[in-house]
Every structure is written in C-alpha cells, then in structure tokens.
Design an enzyme around this catalytic site. Structure first.
Site, PDB file in Angstrom:
ATOM      1  N   TYR A 250      -0.345  -9.845  16.419  1.00  0.00           N
ATOM      2  CA  TYR A 250      -0.067  -8.441  16.103  1.00  0.00           C
ATOM      3  C   TYR A 250      -1.412  -7.701  16.048  1.00  0.00           C
ATOM      4  O   TYR A 250      -1.732  -7.033  15.077  1.00  0.00           O
ATOM      5  CB  TYR A 250       0.667  -8.291  14.769  1.00  0.00           C
ATOM      6  N   CYS A 346       1.304  -4.924   5.239  1.00  0.00           N
ATOM      7  CA  CYS A 346       1.399  -3.557   4.724  1.00  0.00           C
ATOM      8  C   CYS A 346       2.709  -3.385   3.949  1.00  0.00           C
ATOM      9  O   CYS A 346       3.113  -2.268   3.653  1.00  0.00           O
ATOM     10  CB  CYS A 346       1.270  -2.541   5.852  1.00  0.00           C
TER      11      CYS A 346
END
Ligand code: SAH
Length: 389
Positions: A250, A346
């Site tokens: 990612y 996150c």
C-alpha cells in the site's frame, strides 16, 4: 464555568465549528485531544501490548499543506469560498481556518477578491452555469514552492493571463498556476484536463531528506511535520540494514519505501492506483535510487503470488487505507513470515481487527505508538512493530 471544565474546553475554539464539522475535537484543548486519542488507542489496542505515549505537534495549527476551497454564491448574491456545510451543499465562507496553511488561506481570499475585476463568475451547481468551482493550493513546507489550481467549468477563461499576472503580483512566491477543467456534474474536485497558466505544473518538496514531485492530482501526506516523525519511527522500528529485503505494501507514491531504501538492501513497493505508481517510479528516479522497484497490483494478490513463489522479505511495511488490510493479504503475509511487520494505520479499529489475525498467526506487537497527524480532528494514526515469535 467551573475551573475544571475550563481546563477541558478550548478557549480559542473555531467560530465555524458547528457549520463546518471538519474539526470534531476543536472544543477540547490540544492536551485533552491527545489524551482522548491515547485513551481510544488504549481501549482498542492494549490487548496486544503497551501503547506508548502519543506523539503530538509542538504547534498544532495551520499544519495542512493542501487547502481546497469551493466557490459559490449565497442567496443574497455574495460570493463565498470555503467548505460545504456538513450534510449539505451550502458553502460556508472560510477565511481563516485554524488547521490550514495560512499562506493558502490568504491566496484563496485574495482570489475571491480579484474575481469582480476580471469578471470571473462562480459556478452554480443547480443551474450548471458560471465558471469558478474550486481553488486548490498546495505548498511545499520545506521547499516553499506553491501551486495554485483554478478549477473552472470550461476551458474558456478569457482574462486568464491578466488574472494570473494580478495573482502573482499579490503573491510573488507562487511557483505554478494551473487551470483544471471540470465540466462534469461530480463531487470530484479536479477535472480530467489541465492547462498550465504559469510555471512547470508541479512543485517539489523534501521529506526525510528525499525529494518528491507533487502534481495537482498526486497524493502527498497533508501534514509534513508529523509525516517525517511517523516515517522515521516506522523505519527505526524496522531496524534495517543493507542485507535486508523489504516490502512496502500500500505504498502510495513510494514515500515509506524510499525512506527505507536509504538503509535497506532491496525494496519492493506495491500499490493499486496506477497514477501513484507512476509518481513513485518518477520519485525514485529523481532521487537516484536504484534499489527500489514498484508494482501496480492489489496488495493481497501480490502478496499471495509472492508467498507462492517462496518470497521471504525480512521486513514488511503495510499502510492500508481506513478499511484496513484484506484477509487474503494477511494470510499470505503469514505464509511469507517476515521477521518484522511494521503496520502503519489511519484507523485503530481496523488495526485492532488485523492485529488479532496477525498475532494469532505467530507475531507479537513490540511497540505501539500513536502519532497525531490530524490535530483537532478525530483521526488517529498509529505505528505498530511486530516480531515473529
Ligand atoms: N504509504 C503511502 C500511502 C498510504 S494510503 C503513504 O504513506 O503516503 C493507502 C494506499 O493504499 C493508497 O495509496 C491506496 O491507493 C492504496 N490501496 C488501497 N487499496 C489497495 C489494495 N487493495 N492494494 C494495494 N494498494 C491499495
């Protein structure tokens, strides 16, 4: 108000808070916000290990290097620029947002004031008429370079030269101005076509000693001060040396992988978005890095393929979106069995869900550290290092 509650609330709270809704925690003092985030992390993550103290900002204001304003008119005909009122499509005028870059706030305000002189109309979503839809400003905090993107509904912008000149006279430190043409009925800000009105069409910025080229569309972390702390911590936890092979899953535009490549042997980045991969390749080239390579693929598919082929990376960094990682990725990650996994998250909820699987698969969390990337909002970033037991 009692002394106790005084300590809890923020005397400098934003007057637009209720209408804007962007800073969910702005009624708390910054110290209290940090305690709130720390407590959230502890509730969700302490099962996996001790949560270290959250790394906050010394100055938690005006940290956003990318500022976007929608343009429109009120019922009484006044031109406004700012954010959409939460849950509606009414624009709330914002001149002095406490989290956005001050210079960008000022440029947007000055653009609004220049409009009548250049007979620039603002876009009306309902009638689908008028020109100016949004203004986007990006500033490289370490380079000082500034990009201004004018998002218009049409390529027809008769006074563009004179307008650009007037804007540069007010702000000579602007390094590039772009017209983005967006005629579509869409909530996306930028259009597909661009015309460069001034400068090169991109800015560069330095992060962790590396240079990154930023275009109007490319993704770049919005809080560079905290990003440096986050990446440095992630790489420190990895304990890299030149013999190690690393996977950056990612990877976006390749930032974490590139910071790791300064000390690691070989780094591979994998990312789904082809535009980001293009930026990642260009950024690695710009920094003369020869030991990092990027692939455009779903991280789960890539990991599965790599595990089948017997790939054994020493360290895997993973920085998935808010929805967290996929089961497919985690399953193959456990097959590949790296010595260390560094998870940058996150969203502590999906992080907890994924940690459950990774720990059940033979890992233990060594260090868990929240980093406050988004002061005044309820977003929480965390870095976790895990070792194979
Ligand atoms: N590590 C980068 C980006 C993190 S954001 C940085 O620090 O800047 C998460 C990234 O995951 C985004 O770039 C998004 O495009 C990418 N992504 C989302 N789903 C993915 C998937 N299934 N496979 C690979 N990448 C994915």
């Amino acid at each position: 108000m009692s002394e106790k509650s005084n300590l809890k609330t923020n005397p400098g709270a934003c007057p637009l808070a209720k209408k804007c809704g962007g800073c969910q925690l702005q009624n708390m003092t910054y110290e209290r916000q940090l305690r709130w985030k720390q407590a959230r992390c502890e509730i969700l993550l302490k099962k996996y290990g001790k949560v270290r103290r959250i790394i906050g900002m010394d100055n938690p204001f005006h940290y956003r290097n990318k500022v976007q304003a929608a343009f429109g008119r009120t019922k009484s005909g006044k031109t406004v620029s700012g954010v959409y009122q939460s849950g509606s499509h009414r624009i709330v005028n914002v001149d002095d947002c406490m989290i956005q870059d001050e210079k960008a706030n000022k440029i947007i305000e000055d653009i609004r004031n220049l409009l009548p002189k250049f007979r620039i109309t603002v876009y009306d979503e309902y009638r689908r008429s008028g020109f100016l839809r949004h203004v986007l400003v990006k500033r490289g905090f370490s380079s000082g370079e500034i990009m201004v993107v004018i998002v218009g509904s049409d390529s027809y912008f008769p006074m563009k030269k004179k307008f650009t000149k007037a804007l540069l006279e007010l702000h000579p430190d602007i390094t590039t101005v772009i017209l983005s043409i967006n005629p579509k009925e869409t909530t996306l800000v930028l259009g597909d076509r661009e015309e460069i009105l001034y400068g090169s069409g991109h800015i560069t910025d330095t992060l962790c000693g590396l240079e990154f080229s930023i275009s109007a569309k490319s993704f770049y972390q919005i809080n560079p001060v905290q990003t440096e702390k986050l990446y440095s911590l992630a790489v420190e936890y990895a304990g890299l040396n030149e013999k190690m092979t690393v996977l950056d899953a990612y990877c976006g535009i390749g930032t974490i992988g590139m910071v790791a490549a300064k000390t690691a042997g070989i780094v591979t980045g994998v990312e789904l978005n082809p535009e980001a991969v293009k930026d990642a390749i260009a950024n690695a080239k710009m920094n003369g890095m020869k030991n990092i390579h990027f692939y455009c693929a779903d991280a789960g598919d890539f990991m599965e393929e790599a595990a089948k082929e017997g790939a054994k990376p020493d360290v895997v960094f993973m920085d998935p979106p808010r929805s967290g990682s996929s089961r497919k990725f985690i399953k193959s990650l456990l097959t590949a069995a790296p010595k260390k996994i560094i998870y940058i998250s996150c969203n502590p909820e999906t992080l907890a869900r994924d940690l459950e699987l990774i720990c059940a698969g033979g890992y233990k969390a060594e260090k868990i550290t929240p980093v406050d990337m988004f002061p005044h909002t309820n977003h929480i970033e965390t870095v976790v290092s895990m070792v194979r037991v």
